[in-house]
Motif scaffolding. Structure first.
Motif, PDB file in Angstrom:
ATOM      1  N   HIS A  83       4.240 -24.703  28.080  1.00 44.27           N
ATOM      2  CA  HIS A  83       3.762 -25.684  27.091  1.00 44.27           C
ATOM      3  C   HIS A  83       4.923 -26.170  26.212  1.00 44.27           C
ATOM      4  O   HIS A  83       5.091 -27.375  26.011  1.00 44.27           O
ATOM      5  N   HIS A 102       6.840 -29.992  25.627  1.00 40.10           N
ATOM      6  CA  HIS A 102       7.276 -30.722  24.429  1.00 40.10           C
ATOM      7  C   HIS A 102       8.703 -31.231  24.602  1.00 40.10           C
ATOM      8  O   HIS A 102       9.031 -32.348  24.223  1.00 40.10           O
ATOM      9  N   GLU A 145       0.040 -32.505  22.020  1.00 37.25           N
ATOM     10  CA  GLU A 145      -0.234 -31.111  22.375  1.00 37.25           C
ATOM     11  C   GLU A 145      -1.003 -31.033  23.698  1.00 37.25           C
ATOM     12  O   GLU A 145      -0.759 -30.143  24.506  1.00 37.25           O
TER      13      GLU A 145
HETATM   14 ZN   LIG Z   1       2.613 -27.365  21.175  1.00 35.95          ZN
END
Ligand SMILES: [Zn+2]
Length: 437
Positions: free
Chosen positions: A293, A297, A373
């Protein structure tokens, strides 16, 4: 304990003694399980059902733990309102009772240099507003965190951290404020344009230095040195075109029990950091899913995109600020003894307008962040190929986030996808990938 926040002075002492008690509350009955197993419904099979797998994961959360984190998160909605009202009341009082003009007069008496006057005013302003807001800060940042078993610090070290924040604000905030007011006096016709440019440059500077000079003031950050953890992470990084040599670890357990990881910095200071709570309690699959994850980003340039979004917001804010200041000073400037937009005594009005702007902007900011996100979530599951690790992480993160909000609630208040949505995404991925093994 909520009542504590309404009284300063004597009640403060009572609060501290309450705090000692708050730490002894037994929360073991309502804790999330440390090890989260893959439930039978989420095991690979011919009749794998995404909804059933999602619900089976959610069922691993004890009812008491869910009640606790729901209460914590929903309480946070109200805190947004109380923080807003408190800030508005404080800034209004500074203007209405002439405290701001008084602080300016004192600064003018002490030196004839405008830049120094602005700095002296800023120190007074920061100390006074911090003191007025202290009861709410203590309730919110200390008592409440202990009440929900999320804090690990005793009162002394917690207060020490608050003082460090104040010091950083005094120095960096002071520089920015003095620069902006210098511009305001030199360029009265176009200060809102140049003010936005300087604020943007300053923000970039801050994001760049933060991992190296600011975060270490509060925590110990080290290069992670456990090949069992770093080899799979670095391998995943290289497979995704990230030229990383190191993974950083931060001792977040100094303040909190929260599991977390992040990407910070800009250019050469950009880095991925995971916290020691995640390292200690997360399974290897979970850690890989979380790091996937964070790599999302990085690869999707979320820091740069986030800053671009912020730049647009800053430009819009400075324009509204100019309009708001002109409007307010024409009506109340004389009563507040403010001599114009270049007068440092106008600062509480600037903060008042910024507070209203920020409050109204909350859902838009949250939605922008939540969208990034979600992108990082999908990238992370693809990169790590650990849907169950990702579901485990979603459950652990729900120690401080409500798991299943309504759609409007999620839109307004959530800066990450809800835990339910994250598990559902992971199980959907698993269902679609089952036949490709
Ligand atoms: Zn995040």
């Amino acid at each position: 304990m909520k009542k504590c926040s309404r009284w300063a002075g004597l009640a403060f002492v009572l609060c501290v003694s309450f705090a000692a008690r708050a730490q002894k509350v037994d929360l073991s009955q309502s804790q999330m399980p440390s090890v989260i197993t893959v439930p039978p419904q989420a095991q690979p099979s011919d009749h794998f059902d995404v909804e059933a797998a999602t619900n089976a994961y959610l069922a691993e959360i004890p009812a008491s733990a869910r009640a606790r984190s729901d209460a914590y998160f929903e309480g946070g909605y109200w805190l947004i309102l109380w923080d807003f009202l408190m800030a508005v009341a404080i800034y209004w009082a500074l203007l209405h009772f002439g405290w701001s003009a008084w602080m300016r007069d004192l600064a003018v008496r002490l030196t004839r240099f405008a830049f120094l006057q602005d700095l002296i005013y800023w120190f007074q302003f920061l100390i006074l507003t911090s003191l007025l807001g202290l009861p709410l800060t203590i309730y919110e940042g200390y008592f409440r965190e202990h009440q929900y078993g999320l804090a690990t610090q005793t009162f002394g070290p917690w207060m020490g951290d608050q003082l460090k924040v104040l010091l950083v604000n005094m120095i960096l905030g002071g520089l920015l404020v003095a620069m902006l007011f210098w511009i305001g006096r030199k360029l009265p016709g176009s200060w809102h344009v140049w003010g936005a440019v300087v604020t943007i440059a300053f923000t970039m500077f801050f994001v760049m230095i933060a991992p190296v000079f600011i975060f270490p003031l509060f925590n110990k950050i080290t290069r992670l040195d456990d090949p069992k953890v770093t080899i799979p992470i670095l391998s995943m990084a290289h497979a995704n075109g990230i030229p990383a040599h190191d993974v950083f670890e931060i001792d977040a357990s100094r303040q909190s029990t929260r599991m977390s990881a992040n990407v910070s910095g800009l250019g050469k200071t950009m880095r991925i950091t995971l916290n020691d709570n995640l390292l200690r309690r997360g399974s290897p699959e979970e850690i890989q899913a979380v790091m996937g994850h964070e790599m999302g980003h990085y690869v999707l340039h979320h820091i740069y995109k986030g800053m671009l979004f912020l730049f647009i917001v800053i430009v819009a804010f400075f324009y509204l600020l100019r309009v708001g200041l002109e409007f307010s000073l024409a009506r109340w400037g004389e009563a507040w003894r403010i001599h114009g937009m270049g007068d440092i005594a106008v600062l509480p009005l600037v903060f008042l307008i910024a507070t209203i702007f920020g409050f109204l902007f909350t859902p838009i900011q949250n939605t922008d962040t939540r969208t990034s996100e979600h992108e990082a979530d999908m990238y992370g599951i693809n990169a790590s190929r650990q849907p169950d690790g990702f579901a485990q992480a979603a459950i652990h993160l729900s120690e401080y986030r409500k798991m299943s909000p309504g759609p409007v609630e999620e839109w307004i208040f959530y800066d990450h996808p809800s835990g339910r949505r994250r598990i559902h995404d992971a199980m959907q991925w698993k269902a679609e990938n089952l036949n490709q093994k």
